[in-house]
Design an enzyme around this catalytic site. Structure first.
Site, short mmCIF file in Angstrom:
data_model
loop_
_atom_site.label_atom_id
_atom_site.label_comp_id
_atom_site.label_asym_id
_atom_site.label_seq_id
_atom_site.Cartn_x
_atom_site.Cartn_y
_atom_site.Cartn_z
N HIS B 186 -4.87 5.26 -1.03
CA HIS B 186 -5.51 4.10 -1.63
C HIS B 186 -6.91 3.96 -1.08
CE1 HIS B 186 -6.42 -0.03 -2.77
NE2 HIS B 186 -5.60 0.21 -3.77
N HIS B 220 5.38 -0.89 -6.92
CA HIS B 220 4.06 -1.19 -7.43
C HIS B 220 3.08 -0.23 -6.79
CE1 HIS B 220 5.69 -4.67 -9.32
NE2 HIS B 220 6.27 -5.02 -8.18
N LEU B 221 2.06 0.13 -7.53
CA LEU B 221 1.20 1.24 -7.14
C LEU B 221 0.67 1.10 -5.71
CD1 LEU B 221 0.02 3.88 -7.91
CD2 LEU B 221 -1.92 2.73 -8.93
N ASP B 222 0.16 -0.08 -5.35
CA ASP B 222 -0.53 -0.20 -4.07
C ASP B 222 0.29 -0.91 -3.00
OD1 ASP B 222 -2.59 1.02 -5.32
OD2 ASP B 222 -3.74 -0.81 -5.66
N GLU B 223 1.58 -1.05 -3.20
CA GLU B 223 2.33 -1.88 -2.27
C GLU B 223 3.50 -1.19 -1.60
OE1 GLU B 223 3.16 -5.59 -4.22
OE2 GLU B 223 1.08 -5.77 -4.88
#
Lengths: 278, 278, 278, 278
Positions: B186, B220-223
């Site tokens: 990220h 979730h993509l960033d979590e």
């Protein structure tokens, strides 16, 4: 329920972890944390085991001794507060940091006394209601001075003796007396710039990094087992003096970190090296 | 003599280390390295044991299963080379670093294929004689595109799927399909600056540090669970563009370090966190 | 509108900044960025001025020469792409990093050629369509070998010659030939562990930090002006080999950063030191 | 010969460096150090000029005012000791560090007084013979409490007001009163984990890095211009409590560094950002 730390340092052998943890299990001691390392070149096994339960130290250690190979060293130590004697000369930064960490509880220590060859830091030490002993070097042979210092140290029976910028070379006799219990902060990145005026040397060489090294003092002042090292960046705009100023920050940081590791029984001396279980 | 890694992840219980290491000892497997961690809040035990010897996997695992508590997960994996599929968009820095580390042997991987939604990086990938698949998004619904991508991925049966600056949001369906096997870098220091244009956000906020986060992709993509993070210092003279440039260096560093940990089987997923035995 | 960089290196004097910036103003050159440093011990003034405007180099430099004190050196250079020749032996990590950064544009360079004393890295270089010259040392006296190398180097007229893990000692004659234009990465933290097998030395000493140093090569291979240094932490679990592996990451990082500074004309050589305007 | 620092903050214009340095030269003031930055997006020019000579402040500033564009701010300040008032609650780590640095001379400050909403730190402050004012919040409306605090602060006329872990939210009225002169250390890496219990938040998210942010307090407590940030690495073995312990070290480090920059007049506030000339 008590908490103790088992430190095992012995020749490597098959099944050591199983043997040791079996004995812990048999004694109904719960393993909170376990760190283990084998130096396969030297064939040496190190393990630090944090245990919780009701301890019968004598029987537990007897059981261990039967399981461990010849030449094993093992200690069962309590996890609590350690007692320090600090030795200093004139610079307050490392001393001040340890005093403050002791005061605030950030470092779990009793600072039993501070000894110096100069009176300069008496005022700072007395603020914290800690005995300050000035043992001046004037008119004393080196060994006489050291005997006086040792007499003061021994009165306090410290677990560790910390050279927090003690700027005088110690004789092998003194070093041997506190072997494995004396920690020094070296004012540069060992093994570079050994000797006098290291920041002047570093300045003249135009280095871009200033470092510090905390180590046990063994035979020679600056060559014992390294516990912790770190650096900070400097540049062309630093004079030798401002390099020294920057160096002080990293010195106190490195000494504090090394002390924390030692106080928590995380450091094994292994020949001229250390094993540090972080 | 073979080398394998035993990964144990189970409810905490008394004597677990003893039980597991006893079984290793009984099977005459030598413990090269052992790391253990207990999350006492959650009552969960994690252990990574590097073993050397002659393995009879089936009997060894049967013995283990009898010793371990209900709900235990254990795996005996070989320590060797893993197979990756990389997913990228347009930026070459993370891709290039992994290609080079794979080529030089600094990272023990087989890069089976690279998949992109743009053709830009085909030339770079082909230099290393690795298949490059461009799956353009034009005229495709998101789920159709992902089905095409998944079809390519599955053809290569990778151990891990690495999003090396794949700049497209993935649906839960895709994420679930590769759950626990998909790693993302990220482009910021999570959980700050989630969302689009993180370097612009960082620039506008006047931060003095730029970071990157490597994590597993779960819901979730960033979590997902964070594997590794690091930062670099920036100052007022950085534009949003030069912050992004600086960010690229830390992105590739962090992704490489996270991958190394994962490839060496040092990472456990633990709820929405990780346990990383360095 | 063009962009150029004015580099001034002269004896210190009153009003130097005013004099130089007046001339820029008179020529209607806009100052984008200005860095200045005075070494007050040595009485030396350094200034790097990024200018934008329409340049009449000859008249501008004539005006400057009238304003600057005796012994001044000044250069007006374009800010653009520089040409490199790389020299390597067998290790791909620094080479690979520079090739990739050149390829992706992260480093604004033309890599004109790579020269080696071994054939090992030919394949990697050729992937990037860059000429690779192997100049083997067999049956050649040291100076003969260097003459052959110099002949290849000079053919490409590089701005800088980068020793990206070239593992052979160079003679003073070769060094002098490229004085101030040759950059080396040293595989340890200078001035510690000079000489052969530095990681083995570091391992035996039990250090907790591994470093790298990028420097200009002047008289002696490892003692020229330092441009950049950095370190990474290691611990007791590192073997000499894994220290070397860790060292490779910091070597390529430090060499890349040093090169970026040099390529952007941010580095002045000042006796045996550098002034680096970051 | 005196030493003063000229701080210029004005709309960008052609020839500004020449104009300013000309006036210095005309007044026979020697430039020891000069830092300059132009925010080209915003069209704003910042310069910090360390001058040595015999100053006629009034005429010098008049000359400057004629040369600088409309809307210019300039200050000629002495380089000497600054006066601080510290505000604290219960935690001693930042306070102790500043007290010690003031005592040892590592920070060139007069600590005029310490104000707290709790009595806990009185003992520590009194060791250093510094007035300690406890202003308890009981039975007071927020604005009444702040008025009492402000009354104490103003009595000491500090150059800067330092919130060294003052754990109470301040109203806009109080913040405005000390606008540009109040520095806070935020117990996390802004803008992540704003709000209460940041270490608990960080623990639950499983981050691998803990940070701290020193910033000016402007409108909202945690959103003013950032002066300095740094981080330390943590891992799965950290509890929320040990993350907080680790965080304390980085908090005091970051606050000290930020203060040093501010005390040396190296920091310009620029909208919601800072320009820091290191």
């Amino acid at each position: 329920m008590e908490k103790k730390i088992l430190l095992t340092d012995c020749p490597d052998d098959k099944g050591l972890i199983a043997k040791i943890t079996n004995i812990c299990y048999k004694h109904q001691l719960n393993i909170i944390r376990n760190h283990e390392f084998v130096d396969r070149q030297q064939g040496r096994f190190f393990m630090r085991t944090v245990l919780e339960g009701i301890f019968n130290d004598i029987i537990f250690l007897e059981d261990l001794d039967m399981a461990l190979p010849q030449g094993a060293e093992r200690q069962l130590v309590s996890a609590g507060r350690k007692r320090l004697v600090l030795m200093v000369t004139r610079e307050p930064h490392c001393l001040g940091d340890i005093l403050m960490k002791g005061y605030s509880g950030a470092m779990d220590v009793e600072i039993a006394a501070v000894i110096s060859n100069h009176p300069d830091l008496a005022g700072l030490v007395q603020k914290f209601d800690i005995p300050f002993h000035c043992v001046p070097t004037e008119e004393l042979a080196r060994c006489e001075h050291e005997q006086q210092v040792a007499a003061v140290v021994d009165e306090y029976r410290p677990d560790y003796l910390v050279l927090a910028k003690y700027m005088r070379i110690l004789t092998p006799a003194f070093v041997t007396r506190y072997s494995g219990r004396m920690i020094n902060i070296h004012h540069s990145f060992l093994p570079a710039f050994i000797g006098a005026r290291p920041y002047q040397q570093a300045y003249e060489r135009g280095v871009k990094i200033i470092g510090a090294t905390a180590h046990f003092v063994t035979d020679h002042l600056d060559e014992g087992p390294i516990i912790e090292q770190d650096v900070i960046h400097v540049d062309h705009a630093h004079s030798a003096a401002s390099m020294a100023e920057a160096g002080r920050d990293v010195e106190k940081l490195v000494l504090s970190r090394a002390l924390l590791m030692v106080l928590q029984e995380r450091v094994f001396i292994h020949g001229n090296k250390t094993v540090v279980f972080k």
